[in-house]
Design a protein around this motif. Structure first.
Motif, PDB file in Angstrom:
ATOM      1  N   UNK A 147       8.208 -19.809 -27.617  1.00 53.02           N
ATOM      2  CA  UNK A 147       9.517 -19.209 -27.331  1.00 53.02           C
ATOM      3  C   UNK A 147       9.379 -17.933 -26.501  1.00 53.02           C
ATOM      4  N   UNK A 148      10.427 -17.633 -25.754  1.00 53.40           N
ATOM      5  CA  UNK A 148      10.450 -16.429 -24.936  1.00 53.40           C
ATOM      6  C   UNK A 148      11.758 -15.686 -25.095  1.00 53.40           C
ATOM      7  N   UNK A 149      11.908 -14.518 -24.476  1.00 52.20           N
ATOM      8  CA  UNK A 149      13.139 -13.725 -24.619  1.00 52.20           C
ATOM      9  C   UNK A 149      14.386 -14.465 -24.159  1.00 52.20           C
ATOM     10  N   UNK A 150      14.226 -15.313 -23.126  1.00 54.28           N
ATOM     11  CA  UNK A 150      15.392 -16.028 -22.569  1.00 54.28           C
ATOM     12  C   UNK A 150      15.166 -17.538 -22.519  1.00 54.28           C
ATOM     13  N   UNK A 151      14.150 -18.032 -23.159  1.00 54.06           N
ATOM     14  CA  UNK A 151      13.834 -19.461 -23.138  1.00 54.06           C
ATOM     15  C   UNK A 151      12.335 -19.642 -23.172  1.00 54.06           C
ATOM     16  N   UNK A 152      11.895 -20.889 -23.006  1.00 48.96           N
ATOM     17  CA  UNK A 152      10.462 -21.178 -23.076  1.00 48.96           C
ATOM     18  C   UNK A 152       9.685 -20.188 -22.226  1.00 48.96           C
ATOM     19  N   UNK A 153       8.675 -19.557 -22.834  1.00 52.45           N
ATOM     20  CA  UNK A 153       7.973 -18.476 -22.162  1.00 52.45           C
ATOM     21  C   UNK A 153       6.531 -18.809 -21.868  1.00 52.45           C
ATOM     22  N   UNK A 154       5.872 -17.879 -21.223  1.00 46.55           N
ATOM     23  CA  UNK A 154       4.471 -18.033 -20.864  1.00 46.55           C
ATOM     24  C   UNK A 154       3.589 -17.847 -22.087  1.00 46.55           C
ATOM     25  N   UNK A 155       2.348 -18.202 -21.932  1.00 49.28           N
ATOM     26  CA  UNK A 155       1.302 -17.888 -22.901  1.00 49.28           C
ATOM     27  C   UNK A 155       0.065 -17.516 -22.098  1.00 49.28           C
ATOM     28  N   UNK A 202       1.825 -29.682 -23.722  1.00 50.20           N
ATOM     29  CA  UNK A 202       0.737 -28.795 -23.328  1.00 50.20           C
ATOM     30  C   UNK A 202       0.688 -28.623 -21.816  1.00 50.20           C
ATOM     31  N   UNK A 203       0.929 -29.708 -21.068  1.00 39.99           N
ATOM     32  CA  UNK A 203       0.889 -29.618 -19.608  1.00 39.99           C
ATOM     33  C   UNK A 203       1.920 -28.614 -19.105  1.00 39.99           C
ATOM     34  N   UNK A 204       3.116 -28.646 -19.686  1.00 41.28           N
ATOM     35  CA  UNK A 204       4.159 -27.694 -19.281  1.00 41.28           C
ATOM     36  C   UNK A 204       3.763 -26.266 -19.632  1.00 41.28           C
ATOM     37  N   UNK A 205       3.209 -26.064 -20.846  1.00 42.69           N
ATOM     38  CA  UNK A 205       2.829 -24.716 -21.247  1.00 42.69           C
ATOM     39  C   UNK A 205       1.684 -24.185 -20.388  1.00 42.69           C
ATOM     40  N   UNK A 206       0.699 -25.036 -20.115  1.00 42.51           N
ATOM     41  CA  UNK A 206      -0.430 -24.622 -19.276  1.00 42.51           C
ATOM     42  C   UNK A 206       0.048 -24.217 -17.885  1.00 42.51           C
ATOM     43  N   UNK A 207       1.035 -24.954 -17.362  1.00 42.96           N
ATOM     44  CA  UNK A 207       1.546 -24.651 -16.024  1.00 42.96           C
ATOM     45  C   UNK A 207       2.227 -23.286 -15.962  1.00 42.96           C
ATOM     46  N   UNK A 208       2.646 -22.757 -17.109  1.00 47.03           N
ATOM     47  CA  UNK A 208       3.321 -21.461 -17.145  1.00 47.03           C
ATOM     48  C   UNK A 208       2.454 -20.388 -17.814  1.00 47.03           C
ATOM     49  N   UNK A 218       0.578 -12.592 -30.144  1.00 48.39           N
ATOM     50  CA  UNK A 218       1.040 -11.326 -29.579  1.00 48.39           C
ATOM     51  C   UNK A 218       0.877 -11.324 -28.066  1.00 48.39           C
ATOM     52  N   UNK A 219      -0.273 -11.775 -27.567  1.00 46.67           N
ATOM     53  CA  UNK A 219      -0.497 -11.736 -26.127  1.00 46.67           C
ATOM     54  C   UNK A 219       0.367 -12.761 -25.397  1.00 46.67           C
ATOM     55  N   UNK A 220       0.747 -13.851 -26.082  1.00 44.18           N
ATOM     56  CA  UNK A 220       1.694 -14.783 -25.476  1.00 44.18           C
ATOM     57  C   UNK A 220       3.051 -14.120 -25.294  1.00 44.18           C
ATOM     58  N   UNK A 221       3.532 -13.448 -26.330  1.00 46.66           N
ATOM     59  CA  UNK A 221       4.823 -12.753 -26.208  1.00 46.66           C
ATOM     60  C   UNK A 221       4.765 -11.694 -25.105  1.00 46.66           C
ATOM     61  N   UNK A 222       3.630 -11.022 -25.011  1.00 46.71           N
ATOM     62  CA  UNK A 222       3.496  -9.973 -23.990  1.00 46.71           C
ATOM     63  C   UNK A 222       3.397 -10.561 -22.589  1.00 46.71           C
ATOM     64  N   UNK A 223       2.764 -11.725 -22.462  1.00 45.04           N
ATOM     65  CA  UNK A 223       2.610 -12.352 -21.141  1.00 45.04           C
ATOM     66  C   UNK A 223       3.957 -12.721 -20.537  1.00 45.04           C
ATOM     67  N   UNK A 224       4.976 -12.873 -21.379  1.00 48.43           N
ATOM     68  CA  UNK A 224       6.298 -13.270 -20.901  1.00 48.43           C
ATOM     69  C   UNK A 224       7.065 -12.129 -20.249  1.00 48.43           C
ATOM     70  N   UNK A 225       6.548 -10.919 -20.354  1.00 42.97           N
ATOM     71  CA  UNK A 225       7.288  -9.750 -19.870  1.00 42.97           C
ATOM     72  C   UNK A 225       7.074  -9.480 -18.385  1.00 42.97           C
ATOM     73  N   UNK A 226       6.086 -10.133 -17.788  1.00 42.51           N
ATOM     74  CA  UNK A 226       5.826  -9.921 -16.372  1.00 42.51           C
ATOM     75  C   UNK A 226       5.250  -8.561 -16.048  1.00 42.51           C
TER      76      UNK A 226
END
Length: 440
Positions: free
Chosen positions: A304-312, A375-381, A211-219
């Motif tokens: 996944x994110x609303x428009x592509x790979x998202x933050x966590x 993981x490196x890509x996800x950590x960077x975002x 849930x918090x990953x999906x929320x983190x993508x909203x900025x």
């Protein structure tokens, strides 16, 4: 020996620990580093005998920590007594250790605990321009900062990704999980249509990370008014909560908690679900269970994110010196040793925990491994959580309301109102202090 055999939950199976082919320490760390540690202690102590150190380390890292230490003792003459703590109870033990004046010299921490430990004065921060704060991946130093000052040294980095069964996705016509929410839902429905009694993914209701990953993508910030009130009624969080709820509404994930569950990996192997959102802990778990889940059976993908790979949400551990360390110079020498890129790489080899040092990520074995590269890509975002002492309580309350929502007690709108109400209650003292100009 099998300890539990229910369908869901974290690993509850005792398996033999298999040693991996790990290079000897002499091939990993530069001799110069060891000489520097030894010389620094000798100069700092003016030739005096250096007392031993106590180090509290947590989880699989704690269990394997003694493997990291022989070269440190050889170089410095400092013995290190390691106490391995389970993740459950480690936070409480740190607080009671402070209250009872029995903290160790060096502490491994969940970095989210730093604001609270800083507030009570339990940690001694590194120097403002310490070289220990250099050469870290983006966001690592921010994760250990409280009110703009680093209070510990980043040690391991982590985030959540999607572990997925290649064969189950291929049977539904997908090579990997799509990274756009709408397309991801189409894939999940296709998996569900093929096996109506099974599930596309596993989002245990006491796991707040998805849930918090999906929320983190909203900025949108989680807290407002200088971190004195909840911001969970924001449009961004409501959007994330609606997507999360939809996964359960369409029965794409089981409505269950870890307390009601059993062995996650056994259920995954049996095909009860296709996608397991998880963190780097699963790397080590799956290495040790290759007979159950051979590596060619699974892979990892970004969140996944609303428009592509998202933050966590950014996750990870740090190393801190206790305010009551008996020999601070020796304690910092131990942290410098443990943060060496070669040691961070060795930690990855042993447990799967990922490094924070950029130079460790540049090692060929890390750079070319597709799992660690994802993981490196996800950590960077990843997005760092708010640096407030109350954050863990806030997460627990928000996830509890989300669970009630999934079970039908709230709609999305009512759930966000209830979240803000509970969070505002948790932050009441912070608001009172802020109104009087005394909040950190």
């Amino acid at each position: 020996m099998l300890l539990a055999s229910q369908e869901w939950g974290h690993t509850l199976v005792e398996v033999p620990y298999r040693k991996y082919d790990i290079p000897t320490f002499d091939t990993l760390i530069q001799r110069r580093t060891l000489l520097t540690l030894g010389a620094g202690l000798a100069l700092g102590g003016c030739g005096a005998a250096v007392p031993g150190l106590r180090w509290w380390a947590i989880g699989a890292l704690g269990e394997n920590a003694p493997e990291l230490l022989p070269a440190f003792r050889t170089a410095t003459g400092v013995a290190v007594e390691v106490q391995a703590l389970p993740w459950t109870g480690a936070h409480e033990k740190l607080l009671t250790g402070f209250a009872g004046n029995s903290l160790p010299d060096v502490m491994m921490l969940n970095s989210a605990w730093l604001p609270e430990l800083t507030l009570i004065g339990a940690v001694a921060p590194p120097a403002a321009r310490s070289s220990l704060l250099a050469d870290h991946v983006a966001g690592a130093v921010a994760s250990v900062e409280v009110a703009g000052r680093a209070m510990a040294v980043p040690w391991t980095a982590d985030s959540w990704v999607q572990f997925y069964r290649r064969d189950l996705l291929a049977a539904a016509g997908y090579a990997a999980p799509p990274l756009v929410w709408s397309e991801w839902m189409q894939m999940a429905r296709a998996i569900k249509r093929r096996q109506p009694d099974r599930f596309a993914t596993l989002h245990l209701l006491d796991w707040p990370e998805p849930l918090f990953a999906f929320a983190a993508q909203q900025g949108v910030p989680f807290l407002r008014d200088h971190a004195t009130r909840g911001n969970f009624s924001s449009d961004g969080f409501r959007t994330a909560l609606g997507f999360y709820k939809g996964i359960f509404d369409e029965r794409l994930a089981p409505v269950t908690t870890g307390a009601e569950a059993g062995d996650t990996y056994v259920a995954w192997r049996h095909g009860r679900f296709a996608i397991l959102p998880s963190n780097a802990t699963s790397i080590g778990d799956l290495r040790r269970r290759t007979t159950l889940l051979p590596h060619d059976l699974w892979d990892v993908a970004l969140t996944p994110g609303p428009r592509g790979a998202g933050a966590a949400m950014a996750r990870g551990t740090s190393l801190a010196v206790s305010h009551a360390a008996r020999d601070p110079a020796a304690a910092w020498a131990l942290i410098r040793y443990l943060c060496d890129p070669a040691i961070q790489r060795r930690v990855y080899d042993i447990t799967g925990d990922l490094p924070t040092r950029r130079s460790a990520w540049r090692m060929p074995e890390m750079r070319t491994n597709p799992v660690s590269a994802t993981f490196a890509t996800q950590i960077a975002h990843s997005v760092a959580p708010p640096a407030v002492p109350e954050w863990e309580r806030i997460v627990a309350e928000v996830q509890l309301v989300a669970e009630h929502m999934v079970r039908g007690d709230y709609g999305v709108e009512a759930a966000t109102v209830e979240m803000d109400k509970r969070v505002d209650r948790i932050l009441e003292k912070r608001r009172w202090l802020a109104e009087r100009g005394r909040a950190a």
